[in-house]
Design a protein around this motif. Structure first.
Motif, PDB file in Angstrom:
ATOM      1  N   ASP A  36       4.782   6.635  -9.016  1.00 50.28           N
ATOM      2  CA  ASP A  36       4.113   7.637  -9.728  1.00 50.28           C
ATOM      3  C   ASP A  36       3.971   8.966  -9.005  1.00 50.28           C
ATOM      4  OD1 ASP A  36       4.750   6.180 -11.891  1.00 50.28           O
ATOM      5  OD2 ASP A  36       2.926   4.835 -11.153  1.00 50.28           O
ATOM      6  N   MET A  37       2.621   8.693  -8.997  1.00 50.32           N
ATOM      7  CA  MET A  37       1.718  10.502  -8.043  1.00 50.32           C
ATOM      8  C   MET A  37       0.844  10.059  -7.418  1.00 50.32           C
ATOM      9  SD  MET A  37       1.603  12.905 -11.590  1.00 50.32           S
ATOM     10  CE  MET A  37       0.866  14.149 -11.297  1.00 50.32           C
ATOM     11  N   ASP A  38       1.127   8.603  -6.399  1.00 49.92           N
ATOM     12  CA  ASP A  38       0.158   7.850  -5.602  1.00 49.92           C
ATOM     13  C   ASP A  38       0.200   8.666  -4.164  1.00 49.92           C
ATOM     14  OD1 ASP A  38      -0.455   6.183  -7.539  1.00 49.92           O
ATOM     15  OD2 ASP A  38       0.435   4.488  -6.218  1.00 49.92           O
ATOM     16  N   ARG A  39       1.170   9.425  -4.248  1.00 48.14           N
ATOM     17  CA  ARG A  39       0.281  10.831  -3.138  1.00 48.14           C
ATOM     18  C   ARG A  39       0.716  11.739  -3.297  1.00 48.14           C
ATOM     19  NH1 ARG A  39       1.196   5.835  -1.358  1.00 48.14           N
ATOM     20  NH2 ARG A  39       3.175   5.753  -1.554  1.00 48.14           N
ATOM     21  N   GLN A  40      -0.245  12.475  -3.346  1.00 54.97           N
ATOM     22  CA  GLN A  40       0.358  14.942  -3.748  1.00 54.97           C
ATOM     23  C   GLN A  40      -0.187  15.360  -2.067  1.00 54.97           C
ATOM     24  OE1 GLN A  40      -1.153  15.151  -6.806  1.00 54.97           O
ATOM     25  NE2 GLN A  40      -1.217  13.610  -7.804  1.00 54.97           N
ATOM     26  N   ALA A  41       1.122  16.088  -2.162  1.00 59.34           N
ATOM     27  CA  ALA A  41       0.429  17.249  -0.853  1.00 59.34           C
ATOM     28  C   ALA A  41      -0.582  18.403  -1.857  1.00 59.34           C
ATOM     29  CB  ALA A  41       1.794  18.081  -0.433  1.00 59.34           C
TER      30      ALA A  41
END
Ligand code: HEC
Length: 217
Positions: A36-41
Protein backbone atom coordinates in the motif's frame (compact mmCIF):
# COMPACT_ATOMS: atom_id res chain seq x y z
CA UNK A 1 -11.04 -40.63 14.88
CA UNK A 2 -8.17 -39.61 12.65
CA UNK A 3 -10.21 -36.80 11.15
CA UNK A 4 -11.09 -35.64 14.63
CA UNK A 5 -7.40 -35.54 15.63
CA UNK A 6 -6.47 -33.60 12.52
CA UNK A 7 -9.26 -31.10 13.15
CA UNK A 8 -8.26 -30.86 16.80
CA UNK A 9 -4.65 -30.13 15.89
CA UNK A 10 -5.81 -27.57 13.35
CA UNK A 11 -7.98 -25.76 15.86
CA UNK A 12 -5.12 -25.59 18.37
CA UNK A 13 -2.66 -24.27 15.79
CA UNK A 14 -5.20 -21.73 14.52
CA UNK A 15 -6.09 -20.55 18.03
CA UNK A 16 -2.47 -20.13 19.09
CA UNK A 17 -1.44 -18.38 15.91
CA UNK A 18 -4.39 -16.01 15.92
CA UNK A 19 -4.73 -15.23 19.61
CA UNK A 20 -1.49 -16.49 21.16
CA UNK A 21 0.77 -13.57 20.17
CA UNK A 22 -1.65 -10.76 20.64
CA UNK A 23 0.00 -7.88 22.39
CA UNK A 24 3.53 -9.19 22.06
CA UNK A 25 5.97 -6.96 20.25
CA UNK A 26 8.29 -7.97 17.49
CA UNK A 27 11.03 -6.09 15.70
CA UNK A 28 10.78 -8.21 12.60
CA UNK A 29 9.42 -6.63 9.45
CA UNK A 30 5.80 -7.69 9.06
CA UNK A 31 4.90 -9.84 6.10
CA UNK A 32 3.62 -7.47 3.51
CA UNK A 33 1.36 -8.83 0.82
CA UNK A 34 0.51 -5.41 -0.55
CA UNK A 35 2.69 -2.59 0.70
CA UNK A 36 0.00 0.00 0.00
CA UNK A 37 1.46 3.35 1.00
CA UNK A 38 3.47 2.18 3.99
CA UNK A 39 6.72 3.64 2.75
CA UNK A 40 6.85 6.87 0.86
CA UNK A 41 9.61 9.19 -0.12
CA UNK A 42 8.99 12.29 1.97
CA UNK A 43 10.65 15.05 3.90
CA UNK A 44 9.96 15.08 7.60
CA UNK A 45 9.91 18.29 9.66
CA UNK A 46 13.17 19.07 11.43
CA UNK A 47 14.99 16.16 9.83
CA UNK A 48 18.26 16.39 7.94
CA UNK A 49 18.57 16.29 4.22
CA UNK A 50 21.66 15.92 2.10
CA UNK A 51 20.01 17.56 -0.89
CA UNK A 52 20.27 21.12 0.42
CA UNK A 53 23.45 22.96 1.32
CA UNK A 54 22.33 23.69 4.86
CA UNK A 55 21.32 20.01 5.29
CA UNK A 56 17.87 20.89 6.62
CA UNK A 57 14.49 19.56 5.48
CA UNK A 58 12.64 22.71 6.52
CA UNK A 59 13.17 25.39 3.94
CA UNK A 60 13.50 28.99 5.11
CA UNK A 61 10.85 31.42 3.90
CA UNK A 62 12.17 33.34 0.87
CA UNK A 63 13.22 36.91 1.71
CA UNK A 64 10.51 39.61 1.47
CA UNK A 65 7.67 37.09 1.65
CA UNK A 66 4.46 38.80 2.77
CA UNK A 67 1.87 36.83 4.72
CA UNK A 68 -1.43 36.58 2.91
CA UNK A 69 -3.39 34.99 5.71
CA UNK A 70 -3.06 31.71 7.54
CA UNK A 71 -4.58 28.27 7.53
CA UNK A 72 -7.88 29.64 8.83
CA UNK A 73 -8.69 31.29 5.54
CA UNK A 74 -6.92 29.31 2.87
CA UNK A 75 -9.75 29.38 0.38
CA UNK A 76 -9.93 33.16 0.46
CA UNK A 77 -6.16 33.53 0.35
CA UNK A 78 -5.93 31.58 -2.87
CA UNK A 79 -8.85 33.26 -4.58
CA UNK A 80 -8.09 35.99 -7.10
CA UNK A 81 -10.08 38.72 -5.37
CA UNK A 82 -8.74 38.23 -1.87
CA UNK A 83 -7.78 41.42 -0.07
CA UNK A 84 -5.99 40.87 3.22
CA UNK A 85 -7.73 43.68 5.00
CA UNK A 86 -5.96 44.55 8.20
CA UNK A 87 -3.73 41.50 8.25
CA UNK A 88 -0.74 43.55 7.23
CA UNK A 89 -1.41 46.03 10.01
CA UNK A 90 0.46 45.33 13.23
CA UNK A 91 -2.13 47.23 15.24
CA UNK A 92 -4.90 45.00 13.86
CA UNK A 93 -2.99 41.80 14.49
CA UNK A 94 -1.62 42.60 17.94
CA UNK A 95 -4.05 45.11 19.41
CA UNK A 96 -1.07 47.28 20.35
CA UNK A 97 0.18 50.65 19.23
CA UNK A 98 3.65 50.83 17.84
CA UNK A 99 4.96 51.90 21.26
CA UNK A 100 3.59 48.65 22.74
CA UNK A 101 0.63 50.20 24.58
CA UNK A 102 -2.83 48.68 24.08
CA UNK A 103 -5.15 50.43 21.67
CA UNK A 104 -8.22 52.05 23.24
CA UNK A 105 -10.84 50.99 20.73
CA UNK A 106 -10.95 48.14 18.27
CA UNK A 107 -9.51 48.87 14.81
CA UNK A 108 -12.50 47.60 12.82
CA UNK A 109 -15.95 49.06 12.77
CA UNK A 110 -18.74 47.40 14.69
CA UNK A 111 -21.63 45.92 12.79
CA UNK A 112 -24.42 43.50 13.44
CA UNK A 113 -22.59 40.78 11.49
CA UNK A 114 -19.47 41.28 13.56
CA UNK A 115 -21.53 41.02 16.73
CA UNK A 116 -23.12 37.77 15.54
CA UNK A 117 -19.71 36.40 14.65
CA UNK A 118 -18.46 37.37 18.10
CA UNK A 119 -21.37 35.68 19.76
CA UNK A 120 -20.83 32.48 17.80
CA UNK A 121 -17.13 32.34 18.57
CA UNK A 122 -17.68 33.32 22.20
CA UNK A 123 -20.12 30.43 22.60
CA UNK A 124 -17.59 28.03 21.15
CA UNK A 125 -14.43 29.18 22.85
CA UNK A 126 -15.30 31.02 26.06
CA UNK A 127 -18.65 29.92 27.49
CA UNK A 128 -17.33 26.68 28.94
CA UNK A 129 -15.20 28.62 31.43
CA UNK A 130 -16.66 32.13 31.57
CA UNK A 131 -20.36 31.28 31.25
CA UNK A 132 -22.84 32.58 28.69
CA UNK A 133 -23.19 35.89 30.53
CA UNK A 134 -19.46 36.32 31.09
CA UNK A 135 -19.88 36.11 34.85
CA UNK A 136 -17.40 33.27 35.35
CA UNK A 137 -20.08 30.63 35.85
CA UNK A 138 -19.10 28.19 33.13
CA UNK A 139 -19.65 24.44 33.27
CA UNK A 140 -16.03 24.00 34.31
CA UNK A 141 -16.50 26.00 37.52
CA UNK A 142 -17.37 22.96 39.69
CA UNK A 143 -14.08 21.42 38.55
CA UNK A 144 -12.06 24.28 39.91
CA UNK A 145 -11.60 26.56 36.88
CA UNK A 146 -12.10 29.99 38.39
CA UNK A 147 -12.47 32.03 35.23
CA UNK A 148 -12.79 35.76 35.66
CA UNK A 149 -16.11 37.59 35.53
CA UNK A 150 -16.08 40.44 33.01
CA UNK A 151 -18.39 42.43 35.22
CA UNK A 152 -16.00 44.28 37.44
CA UNK A 153 -14.79 47.85 37.25
CA UNK A 154 -11.27 46.95 36.24
CA UNK A 155 -12.30 44.88 33.21
CA UNK A 156 -15.02 47.36 32.25
CA UNK A 157 -12.34 50.02 32.18
CA UNK A 158 -9.75 47.96 30.30
CA UNK A 159 -8.95 48.86 26.71
CA UNK A 160 -10.19 46.81 23.77
CA UNK A 161 -6.56 46.07 22.97
CA UNK A 162 -6.08 44.48 26.38
CA UNK A 163 -9.09 42.16 25.97
CA UNK A 164 -7.77 41.21 22.56
CA UNK A 165 -4.40 40.46 24.13
CA UNK A 166 -5.98 38.14 26.74
CA UNK A 167 -7.85 36.22 24.03
CA UNK A 168 -4.70 35.96 21.93
CA UNK A 169 -2.08 35.09 24.51
CA UNK A 170 -4.05 34.14 27.61
CA UNK A 171 -3.47 35.34 31.14
CA UNK A 172 -2.55 33.47 34.29
CA UNK A 173 -4.32 30.14 34.13
CA UNK A 174 -6.08 30.91 30.87
CA UNK A 175 -4.34 29.71 27.75
CA UNK A 176 -4.07 31.85 24.62
CA UNK A 177 -6.35 31.10 21.70
CA UNK A 178 -4.68 32.87 18.81
CA UNK A 179 -3.92 29.56 17.09
CA UNK A 180 -7.65 28.86 16.85
CA UNK A 181 -9.28 32.25 16.40
CA UNK A 182 -8.45 34.65 13.59
CA UNK A 183 -7.75 38.33 14.35
CA UNK A 184 -11.14 39.32 12.93
CA UNK A 185 -12.90 36.75 15.11
CA UNK A 186 -10.94 37.97 18.14
CA UNK A 187 -12.10 41.54 17.57
CA UNK A 188 -15.62 40.21 17.11
CA UNK A 189 -15.36 38.50 20.50
CA UNK A 190 -14.12 41.74 22.07
CA UNK A 191 -17.19 43.47 20.65
CA UNK A 192 -19.46 40.77 22.04
CA UNK A 193 -17.77 40.96 25.46
CA UNK A 194 -18.52 44.68 25.51
CA UNK A 195 -22.16 43.84 24.80
CA UNK A 196 -22.14 41.33 27.65
CA UNK A 197 -20.64 43.92 29.99
CA UNK A 198 -23.24 46.45 28.95
CA UNK A 199 -26.03 43.90 29.42
CA UNK A 200 -25.16 43.65 33.12
CA UNK A 201 -24.32 47.31 33.74
CA UNK A 202 -26.56 49.47 31.61
CA UNK A 203 -27.63 52.77 33.18
CA UNK A 204 -31.37 52.78 33.85
CA UNK A 205 -32.01 55.70 31.49
CA UNK A 206 -30.75 53.62 28.55
CA UNK A 207 -33.55 51.07 29.09
CA UNK A 208 -36.80 51.27 27.14
CA UNK A 209 -39.60 52.98 29.04
CA UNK A 210 -41.68 49.81 29.17
CA UNK A 211 -38.90 47.69 30.72
CA UNK A 212 -38.10 50.36 33.26
CA UNK A 213 -41.71 50.38 34.40
CA UNK A 214 -41.73 46.59 34.63
CA UNK A 215 -38.92 46.56 37.14
CA UNK A 216 -40.28 49.59 38.95
CA UNK A 217 -37.72 52.25 38.09
C1 HEC B 1 -10.17 26.84 30.01
C2 HEC B 1 -10.96 27.88 30.58
C3 HEC B 1 -11.02 29.22 29.89
C4 HEC B 1 -11.39 29.50 28.60
C5 HEC B 1 -11.83 28.52 27.53
C6 HEC B 1 -11.33 30.92 28.47
N1 HEC B 1 -10.90 31.50 29.63
FE1 HEC B 1 -10.67 33.47 29.98
N2 HEC B 1 -9.98 33.07 31.85
C7 HEC B 1 -9.88 31.81 32.40
C8 HEC B 1 -9.28 31.90 33.73
C9 HEC B 1 -9.01 30.74 34.66
C10 HEC B 1 -9.03 33.29 33.94
C11 HEC B 1 -8.38 33.92 35.16
C12 HEC B 1 -6.92 34.02 34.81
C13 HEC B 1 -6.06 34.46 35.98
O1 HEC B 1 -6.21 35.62 36.40
O2 HEC B 1 -5.24 33.64 36.39
C14 HEC B 1 -9.49 33.98 32.76
C15 HEC B 1 -9.42 35.35 32.58
C16 HEC B 1 -9.96 36.04 31.52
C17 HEC B 1 -10.03 37.48 31.41
C18 HEC B 1 -9.59 38.48 32.47
C19 HEC B 1 -8.14 38.82 32.38
C20 HEC B 1 -7.77 39.74 33.53
O3 HEC B 1 -7.11 40.74 33.26
O4 HEC B 1 -8.11 39.44 34.66
C21 HEC B 1 -10.63 37.77 30.21
C22 HEC B 1 -10.92 39.15 29.65
C23 HEC B 1 -10.91 36.50 29.56
N3 HEC B 1 -10.49 35.48 30.38
C24 HEC B 1 -11.52 36.37 28.33
C25 HEC B 1 -11.73 35.15 27.70
C26 HEC B 1 -12.32 35.03 26.39
C27 HEC B 1 -12.84 36.17 25.55
C28 HEC B 1 -12.33 33.69 26.09
C29 HEC B 1 -12.78 33.04 24.80
C30 HEC B 1 -12.15 33.51 23.62
C31 HEC B 1 -11.79 32.98 27.23
N4 HEC B 1 -11.43 33.91 28.18
C32 HEC B 1 -11.66 31.61 27.31
C33 HEC B 1 -10.26 30.63 31.82
C34 HEC B 1 -10.69 30.48 30.52
Amino acid sequence: MRIFLILYAFVIVATVSILGFRGSLTRKTPIEVFSDMDRQAKYKPQASNSFFDDARDDRPIPPNTVARGNYHNQEEVFSADYIAEGISSTVYRTGKNLDGSFIETMPISASNELMQLGRKKYDIFCTSCHGAAGDGNGVTKPYGVLAASYHDDRLRGETDGYLYEVISNGKGLMYGLKDRITPEERWAIVLYMRALQFSQYAPADRMPEQQRKEIGL
